[in-house]
Enzyme design. Sequence first.
Site, PDB file in Angstrom:
ATOM      1  CG  HIS A  77      -1.649  -1.260   1.459  1.00 12.22           C
ATOM      2  ND1 HIS A  77      -2.687  -1.662   0.643  1.00 12.22           N
ATOM      3  CD2 HIS A  77      -1.503  -2.241   2.382  1.00 12.22           C
ATOM      4  CE1 HIS A  77      -3.158  -2.825   1.078  1.00 12.22           C
ATOM      5  NE2 HIS A  77      -2.447  -3.204   2.119  1.00 12.22           N
ATOM      6  CD  GLN A  80      -1.072   1.020   4.825  1.00 14.01           C
ATOM      7  OE1 GLN A  80      -0.319   0.231   5.377  1.00 14.01           O
ATOM      8  NE2 GLN A  80      -2.342   0.747   4.585  1.00 14.01           N
ATOM      9  CE1 TYR A 142      -7.078   1.232   2.153  1.00  9.66           C
ATOM     10  CE2 TYR A 142      -5.668  -0.625   1.594  1.00  9.66           C
ATOM     11  CZ  TYR A 142      -6.045   0.388   2.472  1.00  9.66           C
ATOM     12  OH  TYR A 142      -5.377   0.532   3.658  1.00  9.66           O
ATOM     13  CG  HIS A 227     -10.008  -4.199   2.044  1.00  8.08           C
ATOM     14  ND1 HIS A 227     -10.278  -4.686   3.303  1.00  8.08           N
ATOM     15  CD2 HIS A 227      -8.935  -3.384   2.185  1.00  8.08           C
ATOM     16  CE1 HIS A 227      -9.415  -4.172   4.168  1.00  8.08           C
ATOM     17  NE2 HIS A 227      -8.592  -3.377   3.511  1.00  8.08           N
ATOM     18  CG  HIS A 293      -1.957 -10.333   6.097  1.00  8.52           C
ATOM     19  ND1 HIS A 293      -0.709  -9.799   6.296  1.00  8.52           N
ATOM     20  CD2 HIS A 293      -2.739  -9.312   5.669  1.00  8.52           C
ATOM     21  CE1 HIS A 293      -0.737  -8.505   6.008  1.00  8.52           C
ATOM     22  NE2 HIS A 293      -1.955  -8.184   5.619  1.00  8.52           N
ATOM     23  CG  ASP A 347       0.937  -4.986   4.535  1.00 11.35           C
ATOM     24  OD1 ASP A 347       0.236  -4.089   4.051  1.00 11.35           O
ATOM     25  OD2 ASP A 347       0.501  -5.769   5.403  1.00 11.35           O
TER      26      ASP A 347
HETATM   27 ZN    ZN Z   1      -2.456  -4.996   3.078  1.00 13.58          ZN
END
Ligand code: ZN
Length: 487
Positions: A77, A80, A142, A227, A293, A347
């Site tokens: 992402h 982030q 997203y 998602h 995950h 991630d």
């Molecule tokens: Zn993620």
Amino acid sequence: MSRVARARGRRTAASALDGTLWAPLAWLPTGWGEHVLLQVGRDGRWERIDVGVHAPPADAQRLDGPVLPGLVDAHSHAFQRAFAGLAERRAERAGHDDFWSWRERMYAVAARIEPDALRAIASQLDVELLKGGYTHVCEFHYLQRQADGQPYADDPLALAWALADAAAETRIGLTVLPVLYERAGFDGAPLAPRQRRFALDADGTWAACGRIAAAKRSHVHAGVAIHSLRAAAPDSVERLARHAEGYGGPIHVHVAEQMREVEECVAALGARPVEWLASRPGVALDGRWQLVHATHVTGAEVDAVAAARAGVVLCATTEANLGDGLTDLRAWLDAGEGGVALSIGSDSHVSRSWTEELRLLEYGQRLAHRARNVAAGGAGASELQAPAGRIWQRALAGGAGAAFGPGARWGLVAGARADLLVADSREPALLGVPPDRTLDALVFSTPSAPWRDVMVAGRWVVRDGAHEEEDAIAARFEAAMRALQAP
Ligand code: ZN
């Protein structure tokens, strides 16, 4: 002369497609090979690779250090990255800080990011990922609408193109995964105000994938994502799966990261998340699916994933940072025939180095089992049986599936994209280390800056530890960070 200055001096040479390379040591599908000649085709793919070439042709470029394939970062992402290092204080007044309180703070950052800022953040991230040994990144995208939940008026994919522009500037490979995201939880509650810019239904997700693929940008690929089962209703998951019937690209989904999610899924759907995906006829889990995950799973769920040939994306540093829990690495490695396809994702980008991901994966297991070399096993050369080599080899193949879909060629093999990493042979961790222990030392002797040069599609993108655009990119990133934090 500094490393950066030396790299700049080579800029012209660095930007041309290179024909023939020769390495004293290179990581091949069978483990380390010595005296390796690598031929790059005009299409930026490996044309042929020969081992045991003691006298390379005079025009071959000699690579002074161990050579490894680049790795796919299978879960990102990008936005982030702007949050890394800024969530490491316990939330004010909160007695307990976990994934869910982190998520609220992450939403506050997401709410402020516009396309220009995302471009600046992603370019910085891409440079760091290249330097960390990743040559391709899968963006689980997203952050898709304006902050008020409306699509961007000029182009609903404005934020996806910002990511593609960053990849073009930095020359990292990119797979964009538009995300099905439509509700706040298993109870069907509508999206909260801070989640509205994430919204996209199954038809919109499929259409976005089609537009990104149709643009045919160089080294930009498309797939789709869901998602999570909490953010997408069963009917919508099945609708997207129907759209994707006959489609060969990857389908990613966050699953079983948190125990609360597992418990809510059992209450709402009558099955655990991986169990539900694996048993639902309208989903038909197969080799295109990438379960991100998959931390909290039962043995039966591991077997079901193995039987479906689906992949699992492990994000060790983020899972540690968020307190998600430890996956059963040995179960994934040993399940079925040849184990489950595994890949590595950075991630939330608290780390941008795959050596750190591999190290933490193994160390988590050592701490949990109070044993050493837990991921060891398998067959083949000794370096393929060692934890680092075993996870690395699995992640090379698994990463290719996560980026391009089943059957994609990757690594130092003919037909694969000509991506490689050259380790610095003067790196202290490698001094005096026998060739077959090189990867072990790179992962477990915590080198500071192991990759001297990085190639993507036959072009050098990092030379002598520097990316040629890194100063301008860092300046834009710093400005974007200051603007995001301004009151
Ligand atoms: Zn993620």
